[in-house]
Design an enzyme around this catalytic site. Structure first.
Site, PDB file in Angstrom:
ATOM      1  N   THR A 131       7.736  -2.415 -10.406  1.00 38.42           N
ATOM      2  CA  THR A 131       6.928  -3.613 -10.324  1.00 38.42           C
ATOM      3  C   THR A 131       5.500  -3.253  -9.927  1.00 38.42           C
ATOM      4  OG1 THR A 131       6.817  -5.861  -9.367  1.00 38.42           O
ATOM      5  CG2 THR A 131       7.409  -4.065  -7.884  1.00 38.42           C
ATOM      6  N   TYR A 171       0.803  -0.966   9.669  1.00 36.14           N
ATOM      7  CA  TYR A 171       0.509  -0.729   8.249  1.00 36.14           C
ATOM      8  C   TYR A 171      -0.741   0.132   8.116  1.00 36.14           C
ATOM      9  CZ  TYR A 171      -0.432  -1.578   3.289  1.00 36.14           C
ATOM     10  OH  TYR A 171      -0.669  -1.415   1.945  1.00 36.14           O
TER      11      TYR A 171
END
Length: 302
Positions: free
Chosen positions: A25, A174
């Site tokens: 994806t 992150y």
């Protein structure tokens, strides 16, 4: 008027083998699709094999595409995937470390690493190290680390608490993982340079509209949706810096590609700068040593 680099500039890839992580994806799919269209044999290295097969079915007729199971949140899966690829492939020309997770609630990998650091950095660190012997004999082979503008956002390598066990901030975690991706790419290039065959580069997609935001808090997703058209680009445009780092004959080891627009959010793929912190040699080496220790993967270079 300067011609901007596009997917049409990707050279013929016939005879080349590319492994793209997270290729079912988003950015990974767009990257893999262009490489396959240019003639490369492409391996979609994905966590969910069924989704990988569905993605492979979307490639054009005649595309040479295979699916490899790879769960970067499990070092056992990483080792199994690397062993299976050694059996299946005679060589690797391009290794594109694209897969990642972003902003999940605190979770851990199978080995107990914080999910973002464990998946985005340690999983790719181990995967690359275990496959490097398939790249090193191949002139012109490349490793591309997919980083992010988030490597500047509240980002540091928290050596005193790499796994965020004392407290957890999903945004800072992150940022740590994407800073680690970039520092890994730079340190890998320094170690590869004496060998003269394989180079390491990095790229970031700007702010691309992909499924990566699915774990973000609802309020953040709402804001993102409202303003997205102003400063984002679709995944096909977001993949261009990755493709340029992987295929541009003029690209050099150690370069970092990203959109050339204001803030790096969107634009045409060009060589861009990264934070001063990302270039800290002592931190790069320390991260490398810690990563080898945590993954028990020792590189054949360095």
């Amino acid at each position: 008027m300067t011609e901007h680099w596009t997917a049409r500039d990707v050279p013929d890839q016939t005879g080349r083998v590319a492994v793209v992580t997270g290729a079912n994806t988003g950015l990974g799919f767009e990257t893999a699709q262009v490489l396959a269209e240019r003639g490369a044999s492409v391996v979609l290295a994905v966590r969910d094999v069924e989704k990988g097969k569905q993605a492979a079915a979307r490639f054009g007729a005649g595309a040479d595409v295979t699916v490899q199971e790879l769960d970067l949140a499990s070092l056992e899966s990483v080792r199994t995937a690397a062993a299976e690829l050694h059996t299946a492939l005679p060589k690797i020309d391009l290794l594109i470390n694209n897969a990642g997770v972003m902003y999940p609630p605190r979770q851990t990998t199978r080995e107990g690493f914080e999910l973002q650091f464990g998946t985005n950095h340690l999983g790719h660190f181990a995967f690359t190290g275990l496959l490097l012997d398939l790249l090193l004999p191949v002139p012109g082979s490349r490793v591309v680390a997919v980083a992010s503008i988030a490597h500047r956002l509240r980002a540091a390598i928290h050596f005193d608490d790499l796994q965020w066990e004392n407290s957890y901030d999903r945004v800072a975690a992150y940022g740590q993982s994407k800073l680690a991706n970039l520092m890994f790419g730079y340190e890998l290039q320094r170690r590869l340079a004496p060998h003269g065959t394989t180079v390491a580069l990095a790229a970031h997609p700007g702010v691309a509209r992909t499924e990566l935001m699915r774990n973000s808090p609802a309020a953040l997703r709402g804001v993102f949706s409202a303003v997205a058209p102003l400063f984002t680009q679709d995944s096909a445009r977001g993949a261009l810096p990755i493709l340029r780092a992987a295929t541009d004959p003029g690209a050099l080891g150690g370069q970092y590609y990203g959109p050339d627009g204001l803030g790096g959010y969107r634009g045409h793929p060009e060589v861009v700068s990264s934070s001063p912190q990302s270039h800290d040699l002592a931190l790069q080496r320390r991260l490398w040593e810690v990563s080898e220790e945590l993954t028990a993967v020792e590189y054949p270079v360095g």
